[in-house]
Design a protein around this motif. Structure first.
Motif, PDB file in Angstrom:
ATOM      1  N   SER A   1      -2.599  14.838   2.729  1.00  0.00           N
ATOM      2  CA  SER A   1      -1.848  14.692   3.979  1.00  0.00           C
ATOM      3  C   SER A   1      -2.229  13.390   4.673  1.00  0.00           C
ATOM      4  O   SER A   1      -1.418  12.804   5.380  1.00  0.00           O
ATOM      5  CB  SER A   1      -2.047  15.899   4.884  1.00  0.00           C
ATOM      6  N   LEU A   2      -3.463  12.946   4.417  1.00  0.00           N
ATOM      7  CA  LEU A   2      -3.857  11.643   4.963  1.00  0.00           C
ATOM      8  C   LEU A   2      -2.981  10.535   4.380  1.00  0.00           C
ATOM      9  O   LEU A   2      -2.430   9.712   5.103  1.00  0.00           O
ATOM     10  CB  LEU A   2      -5.324  11.364   4.655  1.00  0.00           C
TER      11      LEU A   2
ATOM     12  N   LEU B   1      -2.595  -1.692   9.286  1.00  0.00           N
ATOM     13  CA  LEU B   1      -3.912  -1.124   9.015  1.00  0.00           C
ATOM     14  C   LEU B   1      -4.892  -1.423  10.128  1.00  0.00           C
ATOM     15  O   LEU B   1      -5.699  -0.584  10.508  1.00  0.00           O
ATOM     16  CB  LEU B   1      -4.483  -1.719   7.722  1.00  0.00           C
TER      17      LEU B   1
ATOM     18  N   ILE C   1      -4.568   0.966  12.865  1.00  0.00           N
ATOM     19  CA  ILE C   1      -5.104   2.274  12.504  1.00  0.00           C
ATOM     20  C   ILE C   1      -6.621   2.291  12.656  1.00  0.00           C
ATOM     21  O   ILE C   1      -7.192   3.209  13.243  1.00  0.00           O
ATOM     22  CB  ILE C   1      -4.724   2.632  11.055  1.00  0.00           C
TER      23      ILE C   1
ATOM     24  N   LYS D   1       3.894   7.397   6.051  1.00  0.00           N
ATOM     25  CA  LYS D   1       4.914   7.558   7.089  1.00  0.00           C
ATOM     26  C   LYS D   1       4.834   6.519   8.200  1.00  0.00           C
ATOM     27  O   LYS D   1       5.823   6.213   8.849  1.00  0.00           O
ATOM     28  CB  LYS D   1       4.793   8.958   7.708  1.00  0.00           C
ATOM     29  N   LEU D   2       3.628   6.038   8.440  1.00  0.00           N
ATOM     30  CA  LEU D   2       3.446   5.103   9.544  1.00  0.00           C
ATOM     31  C   LEU D   2       4.042   3.740   9.218  1.00  0.00           C
ATOM     32  O   LEU D   2       3.331   2.786   8.918  1.00  0.00           O
ATOM     33  CB  LEU D   2       1.963   4.960   9.865  1.00  0.00           C
TER      34      LEU D   2
ATOM     35  N   ALA E   1       0.444  10.692   5.718  1.00  0.00           N
ATOM     36  CA  ALA E   1       0.512  10.170   7.078  1.00  0.00           C
ATOM     37  C   ALA E   1       0.579   8.646   7.058  1.00  0.00           C
ATOM     38  O   ALA E   1       1.396   8.039   7.757  1.00  0.00           O
ATOM     39  CB  ALA E   1      -0.696  10.643   7.884  1.00  0.00           C
TER      40      ALA E   1
ATOM     41  N   ILE F   1       0.833  -1.201   0.000  1.00  0.00           N
ATOM     42  CA  ILE F   1       0.000   0.000   0.000  1.00  0.00           C
ATOM     43  C   ILE F   1       0.866   1.248   0.000  1.00  0.00           C
ATOM     44  O   ILE F   1       0.660   2.176  -0.769  1.00  0.00           O
ATOM     45  CB  ILE F   1      -0.926   0.018   1.235  1.00  0.00           C
TER      46      ILE F   1
END
Lengths: 176, 176
Positions: free
Chosen positions: B152-153, B165, B168, B159-160, B156, B95
């Motif tokens: 930006s989502l 998932l 999250i 970056k994680l 983010a 992803i």
DNA sequence: TAGAATGTTTAGATATAACTAAACGAATTA
DNA sequence: TAATTCGTTTAGTTATATCTAAACATTCTA
């Protein structure tokens, strides 16, 4: 020299058409949404015909899809049998509605078929080499877990009524 | 009666083909990934030909796309000039790689064109009815903000690194 | 260097999706 | 009832994407 308003609208519409195609929708759908989105009043089918250059038939079907996805709303005026359409401008609302719509789609059917495959494997209903079956079960299960995670992620987003996307992304970036 | 292993693989492959098509990819791409994903050893191009029924040409191009998206990996054995391919089984990794790949796509170009439209509006470079310009500026700006939030989502998420998932979605559901 | 084994590119075929034009149906008015 | 106005459906066309078959390029082997 200053750009004219019609010119600007045209550029915007072309941009949305491309975006629409990128997401696997007809580019005409993007165009229809664009003209509705840039209009401060609801438009009739014939007005959309005039502004997009598409035919009534195409618009009739595509506008229905847009309505099902919650991206446009149908309305009518008293003593006027025309239908009028306007764009939803709260995209967050639309996203939730699209995700809901998705539930009964081909996509989820396909995912269910993966789950069925896994069920067979777990029930020991498969004949064949044991080592291979073990490997395959592990793989299919991993994929199933991934889809489940995706699923609960979308459910979570759907549930977050009041929270905007920007807030969500802020939260995620803090988690880093 | 027990299902045979080849039969089960076939069902799984068809499911992934549908999912692939749903996401706007060729269904052959789903099939190729499926056979690689169910194989415990890397497969050569000819083996993929044999297992999918597609031709070398199609597989050659589609496997390249899959590799670019980080869904399959190319490898080679010493003293063997065949290329071998295996599926990435960490979907979370995939992803992130897909989201990165997206950066230079048509999609982002289209979004940039929206931003350009907005810039013109803000610079007052547009000639036309003032009320309408005001309305349109507000609309285009709202859309731009939405895309920024989406952007930006995804950043983010990219970056994680370590967070899955499922974690999250757990977090998001708690936020409710 | 000739021949074989690979992967890639390309020209064209096939399948699929998008769209048009026109027929249709339903509702409305005269 | 006839004529009008609207939206929908449908049959067929056009455009696009996918895939095949075959030529091609490259690397290896003898």
């Amino acid at each position: 020299m200053p750009t004219s308003l019609p010119q600007l609208k045209k550029e915007f519409t072309e941009g949305l058409s491309q975006i629409s195609r990128f997401w696997g929708f007809p580019k005409g759908m993007g165009a229809i949404f664009a003209v509705l989105y840039l209009s401060s009043v609801p438009l009739s089918l014939d007005e959309i015909v005039q502004k997009t250059g598409l035919t009534k038939g195409a618009i009739s079907t595509e506008v229905r899809t847009l309505a099902r996805m919650g991206l446009v709303h149908r309305s009518s005026k008293l003593a006027d049998r025309k239908d009028y359409y306007e764009a939803e401008s709260d995209f967050y609302k639309s996203i939730r509605s699209i995700l809901k719509e998705r539930q009964n789609s081909e996509f989820d059917n396909a995912i269910r078929s993966i789950a069925k495959t896994l069920a067979k494997l777990n029930a020991g209903e498969i004949s064949g080499d044991n080592e291979e079956i073990k490997f395959i079960r592990q793989r299919v299960q991993a994929m199933q877990e991934f889809f489940d995670a995706l699923d609960s992620l979308t459910h979570a987003v759907v549930k977050l009524e009041s929270l905007g996307l920007s807030n969500i992304s802020k939260i995620l970036s803090v988690l880093k």
